[in-house]
Motif scaffolding. Sequence first.
Motif, PDB file in Angstrom:
ATOM      1  N   PHE A   1      -1.249  -5.121  -4.307  1.00  0.00           N
ATOM      2  CA  PHE A   1      -0.445  -4.076  -3.679  1.00  0.00           C
ATOM      3  C   PHE A   1      -1.193  -2.748  -3.674  1.00  0.00           C
ATOM      4  O   PHE A   1      -1.295  -2.075  -2.643  1.00  0.00           O
ATOM      5  CB  PHE A   1       0.894  -3.919  -4.407  1.00  0.00           C
ATOM      6  N   PHE A   2      -1.735  -2.371  -4.820  1.00  0.00           N
ATOM      7  CA  PHE A   2      -2.412  -1.077  -4.933  1.00  0.00           C
ATOM      8  C   PHE A   2      -3.674  -1.048  -4.076  1.00  0.00           C
ATOM      9  O   PHE A   2      -3.995  -0.021  -3.466  1.00  0.00           O
ATOM     10  CB  PHE A   2      -2.729  -0.783  -6.394  1.00  0.00           C
ATOM     11  N   GLU A   3      -4.379  -2.162  -4.016  1.00  0.00           N
ATOM     12  CA  GLU A   3      -5.590  -2.221  -3.189  1.00  0.00           C
ATOM     13  C   GLU A   3      -5.243  -2.133  -1.714  1.00  0.00           C
ATOM     14  O   GLU A   3      -5.945  -1.470  -0.938  1.00  0.00           O
ATOM     15  CB  GLU A   3      -6.343  -3.519  -3.495  1.00  0.00           C
ATOM     16  N   THR A   4      -4.160  -2.782  -1.317  1.00  0.00           N
ATOM     17  CA  THR A   4      -3.720  -2.721   0.083  1.00  0.00           C
ATOM     18  C   THR A   4      -3.330  -1.298   0.466  1.00  0.00           C
ATOM     19  O   THR A   4      -3.705  -0.806   1.537  1.00  0.00           O
ATOM     20  CB  THR A   4      -2.535  -3.671   0.312  1.00  0.00           C
ATOM     21  N   VAL A   5      -2.586  -0.644  -0.400  1.00  0.00           N
ATOM     22  CA  VAL A   5      -2.166   0.736  -0.131  1.00  0.00           C
ATOM     23  C   VAL A   5      -3.388   1.641  -0.011  1.00  0.00           C
ATOM     24  O   VAL A   5      -3.456   2.499   0.879  1.00  0.00           O
ATOM     25  CB  VAL A   5      -1.217   1.245  -1.232  1.00  0.00           C
ATOM     26  N   ALA A   6      -4.362   1.459  -0.869  1.00  0.00           N
ATOM     27  CA  ALA A   6      -5.571   2.281  -0.819  1.00  0.00           C
ATOM     28  C   ALA A   6      -6.309   2.099   0.504  1.00  0.00           C
ATOM     29  O   ALA A   6      -6.782   3.072   1.108  1.00  0.00           O
ATOM     30  CB  ALA A   6      -6.490   1.946  -1.990  1.00  0.00           C
TER      31      ALA A   6
END
Length: 393
Positions: free
Chosen positions: A321-326
């Motif tokens: 999730f965090f990588e996608t948002v970044a």
Amino acid sequence: MASRTHAGAVPSTLPRHQILDEQGAIADDALLSPYVADVTVEQLQHLYRSMTGARRVDEEGTSLQRQGQLVLWVPLRGQEAAQVGSVWPTLPTDRIFPSYREHAVALERGVAPSDLMRLFRGITAGGWDPEKHNLNLYTMVLASQVPHAVGYAMGTALDRKAAQDAGTPPETAPEAVIAYFGDGASTEGEIHESMVFAASYDTPVLFFIQNNQWAISVPFATQSRVPLATRAAGYGFEGLRVDGNDILGVVAATRYALEKIRAGEGPVLIEAETYRMGAHTTADDPTKYRERDEEEQWGHLDPVDRLRAHLRDAHGVEDEFFETVARENDEIAQRMRADVLAMTPPRFEDSFAKAYAEQHSLVDAERAEYLDYQAGFAPQDEMDDHDTRGAGA
């Protein structure tokens, strides 16, 4: 973290509300916890996406200014929770009056990142349609937006009463108005005058102070001997102190305040205690007046890190999730950069048409004088040729 204290500071009994502590764990707050009991993990992920998206746009804005592509930029780093947490609970019909640092507010309200940049590029004096987003344009004059907000709120209250008296009450919820300003602006006379009027007429306005500890180079300890929220009592309405780096605390405090405002109980003041991690603007150098130790201490209270820790520890949100948002944020920033570089500066002579709504003989004469002055210069291609010949001589 407590802010530095004035030598003559008066102890305050006003509580400082917090729901999400420094490690990202939930702390019970008797007054405000019920106001976020319904917040889902999906909504927390939205808040995280909004906070990090605003931070990425902010980083790109700073980069663009350093590269000479913006006239100025006003960083918001560190204040994402205060901004997103206060605007997210509002209704589309609520009116927002920002200062000049509320980029996360504008983005959450639907303003396109490239439109946000138009003012700082020097393309326009605005950037977005205030009526489309119910978000007024930025003001560069300190505190000037706050009397406007109170006046607007007085008008909406009178309109609603007139409709009710006529037997046609509005179908929508009572409108609320939010006036954003900082600790520096809180010492301006316009703030005092606005609060006097707001209290006198029970206006539906939320005074939202982002106390980021510094009014450019003046520390908060010099500005006030008491927490700013305590000032509300002097005008006869409620003031709340909240940890401004706690996204859930800010959401809860805003929901609580809006509930009172919509019930017709008059204005409310919220002081969100946060920290400006960067410069006041890109024309400022905070190393001249701030200690590195102070910046490092506040850095451990980063609102984005706090929400990320909560999502991981309390809800099991994984790295994907965090990588996608970044990645999404990087794409937004790059599209914004391309839009900014493609913006065509307006011609100066076109500004004469904006002085009055109708044609004016004096303005026409001034335009003619300017064009005549410009005609006295050699064309740019001739200047370039001259420079080239001179360089080779």
